[in-house]
Write a protein that holds these residues in place. Structure first.
Motif, PDB file in Angstrom:
ATOM      1  N   VAL A 109       0.208   4.053  -9.978  1.00 23.51           N
ATOM      2  CA  VAL A 109       1.532   3.444 -10.124  1.00 23.51           C
ATOM      3  C   VAL A 109       2.379   4.265 -11.089  1.00 23.51           C
ATOM      4  N   ARG A 110       1.809   4.637 -12.226  1.00 26.00           N
ATOM      5  CA  ARG A 110       2.556   5.441 -13.195  1.00 26.00           C
ATOM      6  C   ARG A 110       2.985   6.786 -12.591  1.00 26.00           C
ATOM      7  N   ILE A 126       0.093   4.946  -3.737  1.00 24.26           N
ATOM      8  CA  ILE A 126      -1.124   4.168  -3.987  1.00 24.26           C
ATOM      9  C   ILE A 126      -2.108   4.338  -2.831  1.00 24.26           C
ATOM     10  N   ILE A 127      -1.627   4.207  -1.611  1.00 24.48           N
ATOM     11  CA  ILE A 127      -2.505   4.368  -0.445  1.00 24.48           C
ATOM     12  C   ILE A 127      -3.101   5.766  -0.415  1.00 24.48           C
ATOM     13  N   ALA A 128      -2.292   6.770  -0.716  1.00 22.56           N
ATOM     14  CA  ALA A 128      -2.795   8.151  -0.732  1.00 22.56           C
ATOM     15  C   ALA A 128      -3.866   8.326  -1.800  1.00 22.56           C
ATOM     16  N   ASP A 188      11.040   5.437  -5.502  1.00 25.78           N
ATOM     17  CA  ASP A 188      11.486   4.129  -5.030  1.00 25.78           C
ATOM     18  C   ASP A 188      10.279   3.286  -4.608  1.00 25.78           C
ATOM     19  N   ALA A 189      10.548   2.056  -4.124  1.00 30.05           N
ATOM     20  CA  ALA A 189       9.472   1.125  -3.782  1.00 30.05           C
ATOM     21  C   ALA A 189       8.556   1.698  -2.707  1.00 30.05           C
ATOM     22  N   HIS A 190       9.131   2.335  -1.697  1.00 27.21           N
ATOM     23  CA  HIS A 190       8.326   2.920  -0.621  1.00 27.21           C
ATOM     24  C   HIS A 190       7.442   4.049  -1.152  1.00 27.21           C
ATOM     25  N   THR A 191       7.969   4.861  -2.046  1.00 31.73           N
ATOM     26  CA  THR A 191       7.196   5.958  -2.626  1.00 31.73           C
ATOM     27  C   THR A 191       5.987   5.430  -3.377  1.00 31.73           C
ATOM     28  N   ALA A 236       9.112  -2.867  -0.403  1.00 29.63           N
ATOM     29  CA  ALA A 236       8.276  -2.057   0.485  1.00 29.63           C
ATOM     30  C   ALA A 236       6.907  -2.714   0.580  1.00 29.63           C
ATOM     31  N   ALA A 237       6.225  -2.501   1.689  1.00 30.31           N
ATOM     32  CA  ALA A 237       4.902  -3.101   1.878  1.00 30.31           C
ATOM     33  C   ALA A 237       4.122  -2.310   2.915  1.00 30.31           C
TER      34      ALA A 237
END
Length: 239
Positions: free
Chosen positions: A201-202, A216-218, A208-211, A28-29
């Protein structure tokens, strides 16, 4: 304005249109520029004759605006070209650096983290050209920093880069990011910082990767509040 909009469309077209198709792996990116065009980049590199390998690239050019975007496009092309013919990340960055430094009339530089993932074994071979240190959250909850040394690309044309490796096990999450994440500021001009990134991150796992990317952005935006975004925000996650 129309020229900037066209430039933005071109820049976005350089980003991957999808994610590598590797059974058992999630990618995800995200990329959010602070202006119409920016100097961040992420990329996935694949080799048709060796589908088990996936190249992971994240990079950040000094400066912003049109000059940074053009320099990034050139740097991406040089790294991609070197990746097709050279055996590993360190050699790839060293060769790309030669070309970037020799053509660097704008006197810019670019930080980059480049890794090659063997999707059959989980072996990740990587080199770092002065970029933010990626984070690796192990399935058991231990958070590690993925360390490797090297100078940014574009300063001198005779640089060598360390090459290191780790193995990603089932449930591990690798997070690559640019400094727009850790240097996001609140209304007191305090930085979001690496520790808050680690907390985000924790908190996002076992998603999943998208979550993880979305979380992080949120977290960054909630921290910044009404403070305008000052730098590009780019994240790549592999799980």
């Amino acid at each position: 304005m129309m020229d900037l909009q066209q430039a933005r469309r071109i820049q976005i077209s350089l980003l991957p249109g999808g994610y590598p198709a590797a059974p058992g792996w999630e990618f995800a990116a995200t990329y959010e520029s602070a202006r119409e065009i920016g100097g961040d980049l992420y990329d996935f590199i694949e080799w048709p004759d060796d589908p088990r390998r996936v190249g992971l690239l994240i990079a950040d050019v000094s400066g912003k605006g049109t000059a940074a975007a053009l320099f990034m496009a050139h740097s991406r092309a040089m790294i991609r070209a070197a990746a097709q013919t050279l055996p590993g990340p360190a050699a790839t960055l060293a060769e790309a650096n030669v070309q970037i430094a020799r053509d660097n009339h704008a006197m810019l530089f670019v930080s980059a983290f480049y890794a090659v993932l063997d999707t059959t074994t989980g072996r990740l071979t990587f080199a770092n050209a002065g970029h933010n240190v990626p984070l690796l959250l192990r399935a058991g909850g231990r958070l590690e920093e993925v360390m490797s040394r090297g100078m940014v690309l574009g300063i001198m044309d005779d640089m060598e880069y360390d090459e290191d490796e780790i193995v990603l096990a089932p449930g591990d999450a690798l997070v690559l990011y640019t400094d727009g994440i850790t240097e996001a500021m609140d209304d007191n001009d305090d930085l979001f910082g690496k520790e808050r990134l680690k907390e985000a991150v924790r908190a996002a796992t076992p998603g999943d990767a998208h979550t993880i990317v979305t979380a992080i952005i949120a977290a960054v935006k909630a921290y910044a509040g009404a403070t305008p975004q000052a730098d590009d925000l780019t994240i790549v996650t592999v799980r």
